[in-house]
Scaffold this active site. Structure first.
Site, PDB file in Angstrom:
ATOM      1  N   THR A  59       0.903  -1.254  -0.131  1.00  0.00           N
ATOM      2  CA  THR A  59      -0.059   0.141  -0.032  1.00  0.00           C
ATOM      3  C   THR A  59       0.929   1.197  -0.051  1.00  0.00           C
ATOM      4  OG1 THR A  59      -1.365   1.248   1.701  1.00  0.00           O
ATOM      5  CG2 THR A  59       0.034  -0.544   2.561  1.00  0.00           C
TER       6      THR A  59
ATOM      7  N   TYR B 191      -1.425  -0.035  10.356  1.00  0.00           N
ATOM      8  CA  TYR B 191      -1.553  -0.797   9.179  1.00  0.00           C
ATOM      9  C   TYR B 191      -0.477  -0.484   8.252  1.00  0.00           C
ATOM     10  CZ  TYR B 191      -3.636  -1.403   4.512  1.00  0.00           C
ATOM     11  OH  TYR B 191      -3.711  -1.641   3.282  1.00  0.00           O
TER      12      TYR B 191
HETATM   13  N1  NAD Z   1      -8.852  -1.247  -0.837  1.00  0.00           N
HETATM   14  C1  NAD Z   1      -7.878  -0.664  -0.807  1.00  0.00           C
HETATM   15  O1  NAD Z   1      -8.089   0.706  -1.232  1.00  0.00           O
HETATM   16  C2  NAD Z   1      -6.510  -1.153  -0.728  1.00  0.00           C
HETATM   17  C3  NAD Z   1      -5.269  -0.057  -0.899  1.00  0.00           C
HETATM   18  C4  NAD Z   1      -4.029  -0.497  -0.519  1.00  0.00           C
HETATM   19  C5  NAD Z   1      -3.721  -2.148  -0.156  1.00  0.00           C
HETATM   20  N2  NAD Z   1      -4.771  -2.808  -0.077  1.00  0.00           N
HETATM   21  C6  NAD Z   1      -4.685  -4.278   0.245  1.00  0.00           C
HETATM   22  O2  NAD Z   1      -5.155  -4.965  -0.768  1.00  0.00           O
HETATM   23  C7  NAD Z   1      -5.480  -6.315  -0.046  1.00  0.00           C
HETATM   24  C8  NAD Z   1      -7.072  -6.584  -0.377  1.00  0.00           C
HETATM   25  O3  NAD Z   1      -7.780  -5.502   0.154  1.00  0.00           O
HETATM   26  P1  NAD Z   1      -9.311  -5.428  -0.123  1.00  0.00           P
HETATM   27  O4  NAD Z   1      -9.643  -3.997  -0.390  1.00  0.00           O
HETATM   28  O5  NAD Z   1      -9.723  -6.602  -1.159  1.00  0.00           O
HETATM   29  O6  NAD Z   1      -9.895  -5.966   1.319  1.00  0.00           O
HETATM   30  P2  NAD Z   1     -11.102  -7.098   1.744  1.00  0.00           P
HETATM   31  O7  NAD Z   1     -11.393  -6.774   3.229  1.00  0.00           O
HETATM   32  O8  NAD Z   1     -12.264  -6.784   0.476  1.00  0.00           O
HETATM   33  O9  NAD Z   1     -10.365  -8.415   1.433  1.00  0.00           O
HETATM   34  C9  NAD Z   1      -9.549  -8.994   2.385  1.00  0.00           C
HETATM   35  C10 NAD Z   1      -9.832 -10.556   2.167  1.00  0.00           C
HETATM   36  O10 NAD Z   1      -8.753 -11.154   3.317  1.00  0.00           O
HETATM   37  C11 NAD Z   1      -9.751 -12.094   3.886  1.00  0.00           C
HETATM   38  N3  NAD Z   1      -8.624 -12.143   5.186  1.00  0.00           N
HETATM   39  C12 NAD Z   1      -8.354 -11.018   6.103  1.00  0.00           C
HETATM   40  N4  NAD Z   1      -7.741 -11.769   6.998  1.00  0.00           N
HETATM   41  C13 NAD Z   1      -7.504 -12.969   6.931  1.00  0.00           C
HETATM   42  C14 NAD Z   1      -6.910 -13.940   7.363  1.00  0.00           C
HETATM   43  N5  NAD Z   1      -6.398 -13.928   8.572  1.00  0.00           N
HETATM   44  N6  NAD Z   1      -6.888 -15.361   7.002  1.00  0.00           N
HETATM   45  C15 NAD Z   1      -7.661 -15.528   6.007  1.00  0.00           C
HETATM   46  N7  NAD Z   1      -8.421 -14.360   5.044  1.00  0.00           N
HETATM   47  C16 NAD Z   1      -8.078 -13.356   5.654  1.00  0.00           C
HETATM   48  C17 NAD Z   1     -10.910 -11.239   4.194  1.00  0.00           C
HETATM   49  O11 NAD Z   1     -11.879 -12.310   4.689  1.00  0.00           O
HETATM   50  C18 NAD Z   1     -11.240 -10.690   2.707  1.00  0.00           C
HETATM   51  O12 NAD Z   1     -11.818 -11.686   1.932  1.00  0.00           O
HETATM   52  C19 NAD Z   1      -5.483  -6.139   1.399  1.00  0.00           C
HETATM   53  O13 NAD Z   1      -3.974  -6.610   1.710  1.00  0.00           O
HETATM   54  C20 NAD Z   1      -5.078  -4.466   1.552  1.00  0.00           C
HETATM   55  O14 NAD Z   1      -3.887  -3.928   2.534  1.00  0.00           O
HETATM   56  C21 NAD Z   1      -6.188  -2.365  -0.380  1.00  0.00           C
END
Ligand code: NAD
Length: 328
Positions: free
Chosen positions: A117, A141
């Site tokens: 991120t 985070y």
């Molecule tokens: N959405 C954004 O704007 C954004 C920005 C920068 C980085 N990210 C990164 O992208 C990735 C995905 O984000 P997203 O927006 O799809 O979030 P999201 O919450 O929709 O998806 C996260 C997924 O991980 C699963 N999960 C969480 N902890 C877990 C664990 N301990 N074991 C197994 N499954 C687990 C959740 O059930 C979910 O399906 C993350 O790593 C996040 O840090 C997202």
């Protein structure tokens, strides 16, 4: 390729999984459904319910499915929550990644793509943030992702792991067919908050600061459409799979163009044909004036060609997704 996608039932992981399957790859989604949802799973993916902190299960899944490469999305990503419960974030995100790396080592998987991120850069003062800039995350985070990247680098130095870390800027939009989109709250939610206002769930938008040193005084961010971000994962995975020598690369994922909060509000006014009400509050501590990615590296090295580089399209796609899911 046989690809293990942790967090593949979530927002970004599901869009990536669908694109990988459409390209003929075999996808095994591994998710604990903490924020993910079963409707996001592609009918042709294999699903394993599990937590990335489980000491044994990920390694068994890797061996049983002859996994070539891991795409690691599973994480918690709510910044305010990470400040209130930092240990949960170090546990889920950092220890989860560490455990997954140990599982990879035990089962001989040496290719890994990590969801990082822009939060690893912290309060940047530069006009464009590049991958070599200092990393000074300002919340748990961002730190949990920073520590995970450090672990990946150290492990790559042993020649047991090759990795690509993709540092996302502000992700928005839904899949082109509107079947997949964001359900959990991400770290930065201007576009989601604007959808709430436009759909009548909030009276007005709260804008934190209109006196930043930017052209119109509003904070500036780089927004990327989730379909383009997903496509970057597909090209990264294919490059990593084909690579012979050591790979330990980091790429920014954005468009390299910033839009101010006011410009995003105006985009919603154009889409809806109505002025969007907002009120200006004082700046919040730690909110940088502008965070825009330098994307020259990803464009040069991954031959990634975004198809949705258009703020209006991103806002419209997000609004259509929330219209559909809010009424469901
Ligand atoms: N959405 C954004 O704007 C954004 C920005 C920068 C980085 N990210 C990164 O992208 C990735 C995905 O984000 P997203 O927006 O799809 O979030 P999201 O919450 O929709 O998806 C996260 C997924 O991980 C699963 N999960 C969480 N902890 C877990 C664990 N301990 N074991 C197994 N499954 C687990 C959740 O059930 C979910 O399906 C993350 O790593 C996040 O840090 C997202």
């Amino acid at each position: 390729m046989n690809i293990l996608v942790t967090g593949g039932a979530g927002y970004i992981g599901s869009v990536v999984s669908h694109q990988l399957i459409e390209k003929g790859h075999k996808v095994i989604v591994y998710d604990n459904f903490s924020t993910g949802y079963k409707e996001a799973l592609h009918q042709n993916c294999k699903f394993v319910l599990g937590d990335v902190r489980d000491r044994e299960l990920p390694a068994r899944v890797m061996r049983d499915n002859k996994v070539d490469l891991v795409l690691h999305f599973a994480a918690k990503l709510n910044v305010p929550e990470s400040i209130i419960n930092p240990l949960d974030y170090y546990d889920n995100n950092f220890l989860g990644t560490l455990n997954l790396l140990q599982c990879c080592e035990r089962s001989g998987v040496s290719k890994f793509i990590f969801s990082s991120t822009a939060a690893v850069y912290g309060d940047t003062q530069k006009k464009l943030v590049s991958e070599d800039d200092d990393l000074k995350p300002i919340n748990p985070y961002g730190e949990s992702k920073f520590f995970s990247e450090r672990a990946l680098f150290s492990q790559s130095k042993t020649n047991k792991m090759n990795f690509i870390s993709l540092r996302y800027f502000n992700v928005s939009g839904a899949s082109n067919d509107l079947s997949l989109g964001q359900r959990s709250l991400g770290s930065f939610n201007l576009i989601k908050n604007l959808c709430d206002v436009v759909l009548g769930y909030k009276e007005q938008l709260e804008v934190f600061g209109a006196d930043f040193p930017t052209p119109d005084g509003f904070g500036v961010r780089d927004y990327i459409h989730v379909e383009d971000l997903a496509a970057a994962h597909v090209v990264a995975a294919e490059k990593l799979y084909d690579s012979q020598g050591l790979v330990n690369e980091v790429y920014n994922c954005g468009y390299g163009k910033g839009y101010s909060v006011k410009e995003v509000i105006d985009a919603f006014s154009r889409i809806t044909g109505k002025a969007v009400p907002y009120t200006i509050r004082p700046r919040r501590a730690g909110d940088p004036a502008a965070v825009v990615a330098d994307v020259s590296k990803i464009k040069a090295e991954l031959s990634w060609k975004p198809q949705n580089e258009d703020l209006y399209k991103i806002c419209e796609s997000t609004l259509n997704w929330f219209k559909k899911t809010r009424n469901a």
